[in-house]
Motif scaffolding. Structure first.
Motif, mmCIF file in Angstrom:
data_model
loop_
_atom_site.group_PDB
_atom_site.id
_atom_site.type_symbol
_atom_site.label_atom_id
_atom_site.label_comp_id
_atom_site.label_asym_id
_atom_site.label_seq_id
_atom_site.Cartn_x
_atom_site.Cartn_y
_atom_site.Cartn_z
ATOM 1 N N UNK A 160 -11.211 21.480 51.247
ATOM 2 C CA UNK A 160 -12.099 20.329 51.430
ATOM 3 C C UNK A 160 -11.401 19.026 51.045
ATOM 4 N N UNK A 161 -10.568 19.062 50.001
ATOM 5 C CA UNK A 161 -9.821 17.862 49.603
ATOM 6 C C UNK A 161 -8.808 17.458 50.668
ATOM 7 N N UNK A 162 -8.171 18.453 51.297
ATOM 8 C CA UNK A 162 -7.223 18.154 52.367
ATOM 9 C C UNK A 162 -7.947 17.495 53.541
ATOM 10 N N UNK A 163 -9.122 18.001 53.895
ATOM 11 C CA UNK A 163 -9.889 17.420 55.005
ATOM 12 C C UNK A 163 -10.255 15.972 54.700
ATOM 13 N N UNK A 164 -10.621 15.692 53.454
ATOM 14 C CA UNK A 164 -10.951 14.316 53.076
ATOM 15 C C UNK A 164 -9.737 13.399 53.158
ATOM 16 N N UNK A 165 -8.551 13.953 52.893
ATOM 17 C CA UNK A 165 -7.346 13.120 52.834
ATOM 18 C C UNK A 165 -6.730 12.863 54.203
ATOM 19 N N UNK A 166 -7.091 13.644 55.222
ATOM 20 C CA UNK A 166 -6.508 13.452 56.550
ATOM 21 C C UNK A 166 -6.958 12.106 57.116
ATOM 22 N N UNK A 167 -6.005 11.331 57.621
ATOM 23 C CA UNK A 167 -6.303 10.015 58.184
ATOM 24 C C UNK A 167 -5.962 9.999 59.672
ATOM 25 N N UNK A 168 -6.674 9.173 60.400
ATOM 26 C CA UNK A 168 -6.407 9.026 61.829
ATOM 27 C C UNK A 168 -5.068 8.302 62.009
ATOM 28 N N UNK A 169 -4.335 8.643 63.062
ATOM 29 C CA UNK A 169 -3.039 8.033 63.337
ATOM 30 C C UNK A 169 -3.132 7.155 64.587
ATOM 31 N N UNK A 170 -2.026 6.474 64.886
ATOM 32 C CA UNK A 170 -1.934 5.668 66.109
ATOM 33 C C UNK A 170 -1.072 6.361 67.153
ATOM 34 N N UNK A 171 -0.879 7.660 66.985
ATOM 35 C CA UNK A 171 0.010 8.429 67.860
ATOM 36 C C UNK A 171 -0.784 9.189 68.910
ATOM 37 N N UNK A 172 -0.066 9.725 69.883
ATOM 38 C CA UNK A 172 -0.646 10.599 70.905
ATOM 39 C C UNK A 172 -0.446 12.048 70.491
ATOM 40 N N UNK A 173 -1.120 12.963 71.166
ATOM 41 C CA UNK A 173 -0.936 14.379 70.872
ATOM 42 C C UNK A 173 -0.583 15.131 72.147
ATOM 43 N N UNK A 174 0.180 16.203 71.980
ATOM 44 C CA UNK A 174 0.500 17.120 73.073
ATOM 45 C C UNK A 174 -0.086 18.470 72.708
ATOM 46 N N UNK A 175 -1.100 18.912 73.467
ATOM 47 C CA UNK A 175 -1.745 20.170 73.144
ATOM 48 C C UNK A 175 -0.822 21.361 73.378
ATOM 49 N N UNK A 176 0.194 21.201 74.208
ATOM 50 C CA UNK A 176 1.189 22.266 74.361
ATOM 51 C C UNK A 176 1.899 22.513 73.038
#
Length: 707
Positions: A160-176
């Motif tokens: 739960x602490x890790x989930x709270x610490x995750x921040x949004x980025x300005x990058x793109x993602x590749x689902x592959x």
């Protein structure tokens, strides 16, 4: 239903023991005729049905008791994965939780973004995961790194602490890449049952062509995928997709045009305004009106007073997706452009020399060209000066050694402009400058034609050095004439780097201007001359305009690449040299990170690693003399993530076939569709105890001894 100790299910076979004993007991009695038995038989006949019912009931109780104990040892659990209970048989679950932290997850509906809802859904999921399952958490921006891993999941507070610490980025993602990394992590997990839970906004961006292959591999591993959709179905957004200088060069005190490209993803026209910032000064600007679903450009003029590097940014008023409302560019400001002008037929009479019109064009205007003029003999006999651009006007093709030296300089970034003339020998040019397609010339030269041609047609070539001619009216080009010109042949082999930029009007009149990229440099060839011997074009205003613009576009471009996008691998190029103790820091922050420097062809490359936040940065290093040097760096949001169109569920399932997929919205997940598991062994132990006590009471009631 699943079993956390499926190996204990063999004990279910013990349920047959009471049945076997019952059948064996029926076979061990021996019939003995005895006179009083006749009376007992009559009594037994009266109670036979009741006794048989009691025996069957006792048999069922004992069998049920053994089965209840066997099931309890196997630790069954009920799993609810949709709105209905699904029964599956397996072992403990190894689960990968993937949180989409790409730029588009910042899109807000009301006060909440898709990323806010994703974190809330992830927290609910962790709360419901059984303690005996394995859990790993990763993000889409950096899938190679696990943020959390625990098998079994005894302490949920860490997750739960890790989930709270995750921040949004300005990058793109590749689902592959994401699915490939998830497969590798699952392969190393301890439990055989595999599940991937992805929390995303289901934007079409990222679901690339490599996804079907990874889906097949995951299906082969027995994995299943659950997607929790936190995205909005409708969106209204204006994004800055690019900002750049209109010309490759910027000079101190010379007005420079900045071009901003914006896209309107909303359903109504937008008339945005923004703040244009140059260094520390800022001003409000009005941008072009953009129709729904369209892209438009806005142009601004700026002036930078001193040479060096300047950070330029454009920021819009924040809308539903703030991350795409700002963009930066790092502008290199050059003090001058070094031009070497080689005249194959100099003259003391004004405008009779082969390079006189070129010299005139470079001497007017605000652009600081520093021109060095040499005759052909001086150029061949002396060492070549270092130049950003070399212009050869009616020069004889150089000998092979000088041609190879030219090739080396052009490959390193210098530009060459070639004008034909009477000294230009086709055979010698093919031998030293074309060299079967390996040399500088874009095409071989067949001959010199002396029949006149009139009018120019400009090709739609991308990044053309003479694109300014395309902006003129056809009437302005219709009267351009030539009396003599080079006739070019076909290349020895197809070469995508060689292009025809302009042709003379008329059937089979041939090419007028051709170019070729050569290493980091460019070669531009006119099939006519730069003086009035072959053509009257040099006295036409269009020639002066075209020649100056071509010089700027073909001159050595800045080696430094100081504008990039956020992502897992940020690489920069600088002029070759010693760059020790290189560091990268974000403007306004005191912390810095080490940057790896290595030499590549004609440049020094810096590998800054993962940079997931957009903004203004600074790269600093120690040069050969030990002095500290620095450059501003612009890291921009990922353009690909600014496309907000969604992938629908049928297309998603087709893309992921044959991988089992379930899709929920975060609202469904929060109510009755969440994947939850409850163990039943406590109930089975209680049932077994009840059956044992019932059997004892039943035997006492009927006076039995338990046999």
């Amino acid at each position: 239903m699943s079993f956390f100790a499926a190996g204990a299910l063999w004990m279910l076979g013990l349920g047959s023991v009471p049945i076997i004993i019952h059948l064996l007991n029926r076979r061990r009695f021996r019939v003995v005729e005895w006179a009083p038995m006749r009376f007992l038989r009559q009594v037994a006949e009266l109670h036979r049905r009741r006794l048989r019912l009691e025996e069957i009931l006792l048999l069922l109780i004992r069998t049920a008791f053994i089965l209840a104990v066997a099931f309890a040892v196997a630790r069954p659990a009920v799993s609810r994965e949709s709105k209905f209970f699904n029964i599956t048989f397996g072992a403990r679950v190894s689960r990968i939780l993937i949180i989409d932290d790409s730029l588009s997850m910042g899109y807000r509906v009301g006060i909440q973004s898709a990323f806010d809802r994703a974190r809330a859904a992830a927290a609910r999921l962790v709360e419901q995961i059984p303690d005996d399952d394995a859990l790993a958490i990763m993000t889409t921006a950096d899938p190679s790194r696990l943020r959390f891993s625990s098998a079994p999941l005894r302490d949920k507070s860490g997750a739960l602490n890790v989930i709270k610490s995750v921040e949004i980025t300005d990058a793109a993602c590749s689902l592959t890449s994401v699915l490939d990394a998830a497969r590798r992590h699952l392969a190393a997990s301890p439990f055989p049952a595999k599940e991937i839970v992805m929390i995303t906004d289901l934007r079409r961006q990222g679901w690339d062509h490599g996804v079907p292959e990874k889906a097949v591999e995951l299906a082969g591993d027995g994995a299943k995928l659950t997607i929790i959709d936190t995205g909005a179905d409708r969106f209204d957004d204006v994004a800055i997709v690019n900002i750049e200088t209109a010309a490759p060069w910027t000079f101190p005190g010379v007005p420079t045009e900045i071009v901003a490209t914006l896209r309107n993803s909303g359903a109504s026209a937008a008339e945005p305004s923004g703040e244009l910032r140059v260094g520390t000064s800022a001003r409000t600007v009005t941008l072009t009106k953009i129709e729904p679903g369209e892209t438009a450009q806005s142009r601004f003029r700026i002036t930078i007073d001193s040479p060096g590097h300047a950070a330029v940014s454009l920021k819009l008023t924040n809308d539903a997706l703030p991350a795409d409302d700002v963009r930066w560019v790092s502008v290199a400001v050059r003090e001058k452009v070094e031009v070497l002008l080689v005249d194959g037929e100099p003259s003391n009479v004004k405008f009779d020399g082969a390079s006189d019109f070129a010299r005139l064009a470079l001497g007017i205007g605000a652009v600081p060209f520093r021109v060095t003029v040499m005759s052909e003999n001086e150029w061949l006999s002396q060492a070549q000066p270092d130049a950003d651009l070399t212009v050869l006007c009616n020069v004889s093709p150089p000998p092979r050694d000088r041609a190879l030296e030219l090739e080396k300089r052009v490959r390193a970034g210098m530009g060459i402009l070639l004008f034909a003339g009477d000294h230009f020998d086709p055979a010698a040019a093919n031998e030293s400058l074309y060299r079967g397609g390996q040399g500088l010339l874009p095409f071989p030269v067949d001959a010199i034609r002396e029949d006149p041609a009139k009018g120019l047609t400009i090709a739609d070539a991308e990044d053309s050095p003479v694109i300014v001619l395309k902006q003129l009216s056809p009437a302005a080009l219709a009267n351009i004439t030539t009396r003599k010109r080079l006739q070019l042949g076909k290349p020895a082999a197809p070469d995508a780097r060689a292009r025809v930029l302009a042709t003379w009007d008329g059937e089979e009149a041939g090419a007028a201007i051709v170019d070729r990229t050569f290493g980091f440099g460019r070669v531009l060839l006119w099939t006519t001359g730069a003086d009035r011997t072959w053509s009257d074009w040099p006295i036409d205003p269009t020639w002066l305009l075209m020649f100056r613009d071509a010089c700027l576009r073909c001159a050595r471009a800045p080696v430094e690449s100081l504008t990039s996008e956020a992502g897992p691998s940020l690489k920069l190029q600088f002029a070759k040299g010693i760059m020790a103790d290189a560091r990268l820091s974000r403007s306004g922050e005191s912390q810095s990170a080490a940057v790896e420097a290595r030499d590549v062809e004609n440049a020094t490359e810096l590998n800054a690693g993962s940079v997931f936040r957009a903004g203004q940065y600074e790269v600093s290093w120690r040069d050969a003399g030990g002095a500290r040097a620095s450059r501003p760096l612009a890291v921009n949001p990922a353009v690909a993530e600014m496309r907000l169109d969604r992938i629908d569920e049928p297309a998603l399932r087709e893309l992921l076939r044959p991988l089992p997929v379930q899709v929920f919205t975060d609202q469904q997940f929060g109510s009755d569709a969440a994947a939850s598991t409850r163990e039943l062994w406590h109930m089975l132990i209680a049932l077994g105890a009840f059956l044992f006590m019932f059997e004892c009471a039943f035997m006492v009631w009927h006076g039995r001894d338990g046999s």
